[in-house]
Design an enzyme around this catalytic site. Sequence first.
Site, PDB file in Angstrom:
ATOM      1  N   CYS A   3       0.840  -1.212   0.000  1.00 52.13           N
ATOM      2  CA  CYS A   3       0.000   0.000   0.000  1.00 52.13           C
ATOM      3  C   CYS A   3       0.870   1.256   0.000  1.00 52.13           C
ATOM      4  CB  CYS A   3      -0.918   0.013   1.217  1.00 52.13           C
ATOM      5  SG  CYS A   3      -2.010  -1.412   1.314  1.00 52.13           S
TER       6      CYS A   3
HETATM    7  C1  BEZ Z   1       0.594  -4.603   1.832  1.00 52.03           C
HETATM    8  O1  BEZ Z   1       0.181  -3.497   1.519  1.00 52.03           O
HETATM    9  O2  BEZ Z   1       1.767  -4.888   1.735  1.00 52.03           O
HETATM   10  C2  BEZ Z   1      -0.348  -5.645   2.359  1.00 52.03           C
HETATM   11  C3  BEZ Z   1      -1.499  -5.268   3.012  1.00 52.03           C
HETATM   12  C4  BEZ Z   1      -2.337  -6.249   3.509  1.00 52.03           C
HETATM   13  C5  BEZ Z   1      -2.031  -7.582   3.329  1.00 52.03           C
HETATM   14  C6  BEZ Z   1      -0.885  -7.939   2.628  1.00 52.03           C
HETATM   15  C7  BEZ Z   1      -0.036  -6.967   2.137  1.00 52.03           C
END
Ligand code: BEZ
Length: 234
Positions: free
Chosen positions: A67
């Site tokens: 994210c």
């Molecule tokens: C991420 O943004 O890296 C992420 C968020 C939730 C679950 C897995 C990865």
Amino acid sequence: MVYPTEFCCLIIYFLTSQTSSIMSLKLGDTAPNFTAVTTAGEINLYDYLGDSWGLLFSHPADYTPVCTTELGRTAALKAEFDKRNVKVLALSVDSLESHNGWVNDINETQNATVNFPIIADESREVANLYGMIHPNASDTLTVRSVFIIDPDKKIKLTLTYPASTGRNFLEILRVIDSLQLTAHHSVATPADWKDGEDCVVSPSIPTEEIPAKFPKGFKLIKPYLRMTPQPNKD
Ligand code: BEZ
């Protein structure tokens, strides 16, 4: 014989399955309006968009690696969204305080300045309105949903990615180019098309009408496959 507990479960199942089918937004639907708390203050979707196009997208959670890269990338592409008259609005179910802290990390690590509002949808009101929570993926977090909304507030594109896969924001820009082109010209865009490349003449145009409508010329490959230079490019 149906017992009271089983009866209640049946009612709950019926109500939730009805709700989720009502809330499943489809192409051509009117984007539901809402007012939400964001990093740029309270925003009403329709007021925020005005006559612009909109990109509304959700991410699973703040302070997560994928994210962080996605929001940094979106910020870095601001000039491209502006050029296309697209207003950007992100969302997760984290708090405003969390968003504000995380934005500092995004700016620091992604060499970017987050320049669009992020909705703090702690009540999940917007997430539920747009079907951004997919319970079989996660009961509580939003998946990576994308909605492109046109100036008439119609939903023109939906995309859903899992938490483990970051989105390709150049692809989102490419789709916006196609949507904006096909909104005004009787063409469609072929596989892997990019702005400036030849387009497909819409199947609704009879071949004999093509010369008048497409003065740049056309190539008939098959009676149903007619290519023409992109109409809105010099
Ligand atoms: C991420 O943004 O890296 C992420 C968020 C939730 C679950 C897995 C990865």
